[in-house]
Design a protein around this motif. Structure first.
Motif: not given
Lengths: 105, 105
Positions: A47-50, B97-103
């Motif tokens: 999920e984290r890797d999209g 990954r960036e979007a996942f971490e900030t969400a």
């Protein structure tokens, strides 16, 4: 990045999801030998890797579903080819291992 | 069996060998970040699985060369596709990954 997808559990999850939407329990039952913890970590990384989308439906209890994203689907063909290759060549590799062990190594 | 080939270092060695014959030193220089010990273990496992052939020439010092076996070559296309995929999608995955971490996770 290759180490994320060059991972047995990730490949099996991607190959299994295909065009489907599956729940955690369905994934857990379908993948031989994966622990609940490993499946949780694998899904979270994907999920984290999209590559995988996680959808939570506000029901009681909440329903959680997983599916490939469009990016994940671009990896599907290669993933299935690798999974199929390993199934088709399992015996050849087992024989090679036997020969290797008995030879003077 | 999938865990053998679903391994970053194995995939990189297979993709690199292609139709060529390479020595340990050449492999070691070409693969970023692989330790001598890891390359030794990876090559030995690939040889054991019948995917790589190791040839020792009785010279002083002995010359050792590695190449794919016919079985190894059947995996080449899929391996290169996976390596290429990961190179081509590195940025998309970094963004995910960036979007996942900030969400709110």
């Amino acid at each position: 990045m290759l180490d994320r997808i060059a991972d047995k559990w990730s490949l099996l999850v991607i190959a299994l999801l295909e065009e489907k939407t599956l729940r955690f329990g369905e994934l857990s039952r379908e993948i031989d030998g994966i622990s609940k913890r490993m499946l949780t970590v694998t899904l979270r990384n994907l999920e984290r890797d999209g590559l995988v989308r996680r959808t939570v439906y506000p029901e009681v209890p909440p329903r959680v579903e997983y599916e490939l994203t469009s990016l994940g689907r671009t990896l599907l063909g290669t993933t299935q080819a690798l999974v199929t290759w390993s199934e088709e060549h399992q015996e050849e590799i087992a024989r090679a291992r036997e020969a290797f062990e008995t030879a003077a190594h």
